[in-house]
Write a protein that holds these residues in place. Structure first.
Motif, mmCIF file in Angstrom:
data_model
loop_
_atom_site.group_PDB
_atom_site.id
_atom_site.type_symbol
_atom_site.label_atom_id
_atom_site.label_comp_id
_atom_site.label_asym_id
_atom_site.label_seq_id
_atom_site.Cartn_x
_atom_site.Cartn_y
_atom_site.Cartn_z
ATOM 1 N N TYR A 161 0.855 -1.184 0.000
ATOM 2 C CA TYR A 161 0.000 0.000 0.000
ATOM 3 C C TYR A 161 0.890 1.232 0.000
ATOM 4 O O TYR A 161 1.907 1.257 0.697
ATOM 5 C CB TYR A 161 -0.874 0.026 1.263
ATOM 6 C CG TYR A 161 -1.791 -1.164 1.387
ATOM 7 C CD1 TYR A 161 -3.091 -1.106 0.894
ATOM 8 C CD2 TYR A 161 -1.366 -2.340 1.985
ATOM 9 C CE1 TYR A 161 -3.944 -2.194 1.001
ATOM 10 C CE2 TYR A 161 -2.211 -3.436 2.090
ATOM 11 C CZ TYR A 161 -3.493 -3.348 1.602
ATOM 12 O OH TYR A 161 -4.335 -4.433 1.707
ATOM 13 N N TYR A 162 0.486 2.222 -0.749
ATOM 14 C CA TYR A 162 1.226 3.477 -0.816
ATOM 15 C C TYR A 162 0.210 4.595 -0.642
ATOM 16 O O TYR A 162 -0.782 4.652 -1.368
ATOM 17 C CB TYR A 162 1.917 3.585 -2.172
ATOM 18 C CG TYR A 162 2.776 4.802 -2.347
ATOM 19 C CD1 TYR A 162 3.966 4.945 -1.639
ATOM 20 C CD2 TYR A 162 2.411 5.805 -3.223
ATOM 21 C CE1 TYR A 162 4.764 6.056 -1.809
ATOM 22 C CE2 TYR A 162 3.208 6.921 -3.402
ATOM 23 C CZ TYR A 162 4.390 7.040 -2.695
ATOM 24 O OH TYR A 162 5.176 8.138 -2.868
ATOM 25 N N ALA A 163 0.432 5.463 0.331
ATOM 26 C CA ALA A 163 -0.538 6.522 0.605
ATOM 27 C C ALA A 163 0.166 7.869 0.670
ATOM 28 O O ALA A 163 1.274 7.977 1.201
ATOM 29 C CB ALA A 163 -1.262 6.243 1.923
ATOM 30 N N VAL A 164 -0.492 8.881 0.104
ATOM 31 C CA VAL A 164 0.047 10.241 0.113
ATOM 32 C C VAL A 164 -1.064 11.206 0.511
ATOM 33 O O VAL A 164 -2.224 11.014 0.157
ATOM 34 C CB VAL A 164 0.614 10.654 -1.265
ATOM 35 C CG1 VAL A 164 1.816 9.817 -1.631
ATOM 36 C CG2 VAL A 164 -0.441 10.573 -2.344
ATOM 37 N N PRO A 165 -0.694 12.250 1.258
ATOM 38 C CA PRO A 165 -1.694 13.269 1.583
ATOM 39 C C PRO A 165 -1.880 14.209 0.397
ATOM 40 O O PRO A 165 -0.918 14.551 -0.288
ATOM 41 C CB PRO A 165 -1.064 14.002 2.774
ATOM 42 C CG PRO A 165 0.407 13.825 2.596
ATOM 43 C CD PRO A 165 0.597 12.505 1.904
ATOM 44 N N ILE A 166 -3.123 14.578 0.127
ATOM 45 C CA ILE A 166 -3.426 15.564 -0.912
ATOM 46 C C ILE A 166 -4.435 16.557 -0.331
ATOM 47 O O ILE A 166 -5.144 16.237 0.622
ATOM 48 C CB ILE A 166 -3.974 14.927 -2.208
ATOM 49 C CG1 ILE A 166 -5.248 14.134 -1.940
ATOM 50 C CG2 ILE A 166 -2.925 14.069 -2.877
ATOM 51 C CD1 ILE A 166 -5.909 13.603 -3.201
ATOM 52 N N LYS A 167 -4.471 17.725 -0.892
ATOM 53 C CA LYS A 167 -5.424 18.728 -0.434
ATOM 54 C C LYS A 167 -6.310 19.112 -1.608
ATOM 55 O O LYS A 167 -5.823 19.450 -2.682
ATOM 56 C CB LYS A 167 -4.701 19.961 0.111
ATOM 57 C CG LYS A 167 -5.635 20.920 0.846
ATOM 58 C CD LYS A 167 -4.873 22.088 1.444
ATOM 59 C CE LYS A 167 -4.286 21.712 2.772
ATOM 60 N NZ LYS A 167 -3.720 22.871 3.490
ATOM 61 N N ILE A 168 -7.624 19.040 -1.392
ATOM 62 C CA ILE A 168 -8.614 19.404 -2.400
ATOM 63 C C ILE A 168 -9.555 20.406 -1.763
ATOM 64 O O ILE A 168 -10.118 20.140 -0.695
ATOM 65 C CB ILE A 168 -9.419 18.177 -2.882
ATOM 66 C CG1 ILE A 168 -8.501 17.053 -3.340
ATOM 67 C CG2 ILE A 168 -10.385 18.580 -3.999
ATOM 68 C CD1 ILE A 168 -9.204 15.740 -3.571
#
Length: 131
Positions: A78-85
């Motif tokens: 699993y690979y997770a990244v924070p993003i802002k929308i």
């Protein structure tokens, strides 16, 4: 793109349509799955808040983890990244589809980093990436 669930689900499916290697999931800060490229009925998915990769991304890090899938019981990366929308923080999670092939010789999430960088470059006007 705005942060409503229908747009996010369409977006996740659109990303996944460019590769058969990854499942794309978008999770809000409470752990609720808002979008998934492989699931048509999002409400059937468990809350992801206590998963290691989600916790790491919510703390502002790009995270790669390998753990047993709750569905297949196989080791999965699993690979997770924070993003802002729209000013709100979400987690974009990539799940490798073929665990055996992807785990062989992987170097610290290199494959995921490559996919993430391509995604980031092609979507830089729509997201604020928190890395």
């Amino acid at each position: 793109i705005n942060a409503n669930a229908n747009n996010l689900d369409t977006f996740a499916k659109s990303i996944a349509s460019h590769t058969t290697d990854f499942r794309v999931t978008i999770v809000d800060s409470s752990g609720k799955v808002l979008a998934d490229s492989d699931v048509s009925e999002i409400s059937t998915l468990d809350n992801h808040l206590n998963r290691e990769e989600i916790q790491g991304a919510l703390s502002g890090k790009k995270i790669t983890t390998i753990r047993k899938s709750s569905v297949s019981k196989d080791d999965v990366m699993y690979y997770a990244v924070p993003i802002k929308i729209d000013g709100e923080v979400f987690v974009m999670k990539l799940v490798e589809v073929d665990g055996e092939e992807m785990l062989e010789g992987i170097d610290d999430g290199e494959i995921f980093d490559n996919v993430y960088n391509i995604f980031k470059e092609n979507n830089k006007d729509e997201f604020e990436f928190l890395d």
